[in-house]
Design a protein around this motif. Structure first.
Motif, PDB file in Angstrom:
ATOM      1  N   GLN A 516       0.814  -1.216   0.000  1.00 13.07           N
ATOM      2  CA  GLN A 516       0.000   0.000   0.000  1.00 13.07           C
ATOM      3  C   GLN A 516       0.850   1.269   0.000  1.00 13.07           C
ATOM      4  O   GLN A 516       0.473   2.271  -0.635  1.00 13.07           O
ATOM      5  CB  GLN A 516      -0.934  -0.005   1.211  1.00 13.07           C
ATOM      6  N   TRP A 519       1.854   2.033  -3.505  1.00 18.47           N
ATOM      7  CA  TRP A 519       0.683   2.464  -4.278  1.00 18.47           C
ATOM      8  C   TRP A 519       0.298   3.904  -3.937  1.00 18.47           C
ATOM      9  O   TRP A 519       0.004   4.699  -4.829  1.00 18.47           O
ATOM     10  CB  TRP A 519      -0.478   1.516  -4.021  1.00 18.47           C
ATOM     11  N   GLU A 530      -7.727   1.491  -7.696  1.00 19.81           N
ATOM     12  CA  GLU A 530      -7.648   0.611  -6.523  1.00 19.81           C
ATOM     13  C   GLU A 530      -8.911  -0.221  -6.434  1.00 19.81           C
ATOM     14  O   GLU A 530     -10.021   0.294  -6.597  1.00 19.81           O
ATOM     15  CB  GLU A 530      -7.465   1.451  -5.258  1.00 19.81           C
ATOM     16  N   VAL A 548      -4.795  -3.675  -7.218  1.00 19.32           N
ATOM     17  CA  VAL A 548      -5.099  -2.595  -8.153  1.00 19.32           C
ATOM     18  C   VAL A 548      -5.347  -3.186  -9.528  1.00 19.32           C
ATOM     19  O   VAL A 548      -4.982  -4.337  -9.816  1.00 19.32           O
ATOM     20  CB  VAL A 548      -3.944  -1.567  -8.215  1.00 19.32           C
TER      21      VAL A 548
END
Length: 552
Positions: A516, A519, A530, A548
């Protein structure tokens, strides 16, 4: 005859029940997940020689453990689950306890067998590794059988004993490679020299046992080479054995004294008497007893000198130490040996254990009646990557059982201290084992599954599995999470290069998993969206994940 059978059955049942307490907890460690992937690939492809896990990676271990786990999966029809992956190690732990019972009884009498098996069945490291779906307990079982067969052969065992020895050596080879028979052979050489039995030991090498070893172990190695060629040699011979023994930049440096703390702590409380048990065992002059001392010493020294070090590598010496300690306890009980000065330390530790278990029961009661500020504990735990809320839920759900076990364990520890003061060694051993069992039930039955849940990617992997169709493309951009995630998602997942500072332009359309933090750093790039985010894993070794999608 009925009494020994009942005693053996009770001790085996004790070990199996204690080891099986966390059998259903989530698999969250890469090593255990890797073995599960090998088993899954065996069942999926029918390749029982050397299947490529995740479709491309050569297994790092021979297949004996995987065969057993695949057999468990096939018998239950449940596939590869936490239960079927760990069941072989748990069952084999019971077998090792039985072997120690039988050996101790044959070599030293009924009390030696009983106490040695009791010590092993309540040794913390032994129970911990018994509940792990990896190859270590399989290796320990084969090594234990080989060591006992060697002693029996030197004590006059006939031709069948040599065949059993050869078969156990072959199984050790199939469990973890050359290190298995190597440890047994080195122990046999040192023991034979120490006991002046080198000639009889060398005469155990006969054509038929050698043929059995080569047929069983060498047969699979030949098939594996024919199956995978130099990829097999590079992975299992060069990397797993050669580099582990000779060193590699892949392994962090660890001191030769690395194992001293795990040796003592993983064997408590029995290691408190270990120095005296080892000294008396060696001075006894008895072949079997001295062999057990050499067995433990060789395993400790061998792995202390090897560059690659894991606490689990000490597991093969636990049966030897159990025999040494059990023999010492049986003699102390028979001689009614007066308590020495060191017993004061043991009694003090018994008091500490009783106090700690009483404090556990009192703390659980305080939580139950709302006397502890849970919100503050949750806040402090989060700062140290501890999901205190989950542990509080465990306490709330099982407060009565935890309190009862705490009180029972405290009583057992107090009785152990009292028996030590009166030099009643048999009573002290039984009470000590009872205290350990109560503590084990609380820790392994309740808190270990909770710890696994807070570190597991299983809920996220199942959510991804349910979200995607069978034809949807899925790949990983987070190599740190690849093995546990791939196990729980239930399909092979290509592992691409880890995600960089910005998303790559050449990544095709499909679904991807990455951590995460990476991202979020991308800042919602065009063409990406997402889909799912994992909850916080409360782990310093695992990243929070996100699924994702790259649109066309």
């Amino acid at each position: 005859m009925r009494r020994p059978v009942l005693a053996a059955a009770a001790l085996v049942a004790l070990a199996v029940v204690l080891a099986a307490l966390p059998i259903g907890s989530d698999v969250y460690e890469g090593g255990e997940a890797r073995e599960g992937l090998v088993v899954r690939e065996m069942l999926r492809t029918g390749d029982w020689i050397l299947p490529l896990w995740n479709g491309s990676i050569v297994p790092s271990k021979p297949p004996l453990f995987h065969w057993l786990a695949a057999g468990a999966a096939g018998l239950t029809g449940a596939g590869v689950t936490e239960h079927t992956l760990r069941a072989p190690s748990i069952v084999l732990a019971g077998l090792v306890v039985l072997l120690v019972f039988l050996a101790g009884r044959a070599w030293g009498g009924e009390q030696v067998g009983f106490l040695a098996a009791l010590v092993l069945a309540t040794t913390p490291q032994f129970l911990n590794e018994a509940g792990d779906g990896r190859v270590d307990m399989t290796l320990t079982t084969a090594i234990t059988g080989a060591q006992l067969a060697f002693v029996h052969a030197l004590r006059g065992g006939g031709g069948p004993t040599r065949i059993v020895l050869a078969l156990c050596l072959a199984l050790a080879m199939l469990a973890k490679g050359p290190v298995g028979p190597g440890l047994v052979g080195l122990t046999a050489l040192v023991s034979a020299l120490a006991n002046r039995r080198l000639g009889p030991a060398l005469r155990l090498v006969r054509p038929l046992p050698v043929f059995v070893f080569l047929a069983v172990a060498g047969g699979w190695y030949g098939l594996a080479y024919h199956h995978r060629g130099m990829d097999f040699v590079a992975k299992q011979i060069v990397s797993e054995n050669g580099e582990a023994l000779l060193g590699s930049s892949r392994f962090p440096y660890r001191s030769p004294f690395f194992y001293l703390a795990p040796l003592v702590l993983g064997g408590l409380p029995w290691t408190l008497v270990l120095p005296w048990a080892l000294a008396r065992g060696w001075r006894s002059g008895d072949l079997a007893r001295r062999h057990a001392v050499v067995w433990a010493a060789v395993v400790l020294v061998f792995f202390s000198l090897a560059p690659l070090k894991r606490a689990a590598y000490l597991l093969p010496l636990r049966p030897a130490l159990a025999l040494v300690v059990g023999w010492w306890l049986a003699e102390a009980a028979e001689e009614e040996r007066p308590a020495g000065g060191w017993v004061a330390v043991a009694r003090a530790l018994a008091v500490v254990a009783a106090t700690g278990l009483l404090a556990l029961a009192a703390t659980v009661g305080a939580f139950r009646w709302g006397l502890v500020p849970s919100a503050r504990l949750i806040e402090q735990g989060a700062r140290h990557e501890i999901d205190a809320a989950m542990y509080l839920r465990v306490v709330a759900a099982a407060w009565a059982a935890i309190g009862a076990l705490g009180l029972t364990g405290a009583l057992a520890a107090a009785l152990a201290g009292r028996a030590l003061g009166r030099a009643r060694w048999h009573e002290a051993a039984l009470a000590t084992a009872a205290a350990v069992a109560c503590t084990t039930i609380v820790v392994y039955g309740l808190f270990v599954p909770a710890r696994a849940a807070q570190k597991s990617v299983k809920p996220f992997a199942h959510a991804v599995r349910d979200r995607l169709g069978p034809d949807d493309r899925l790949a990983l951009l987070a190599s740190d999470e690849e093995i546990p995630f791939i196990l729980h998602v239930g399909r092979n997942v290509p592992v691409l290069a880890p995600a960089g500072a910005r998303p790559r332009d050449d990544v095709p359309a499909g679904y991807y998993v990455l951590d995460q933090a990476r991202w979020r750093a991308w800042g919602a790039p065009a063409g990406w969206e997402e889909v799912l985010a994992s909850p916080h894993l409360f782990s310093t070794h695992r990243h929070d994940l996100v699924l994702v999608r790259r649109r066309r």
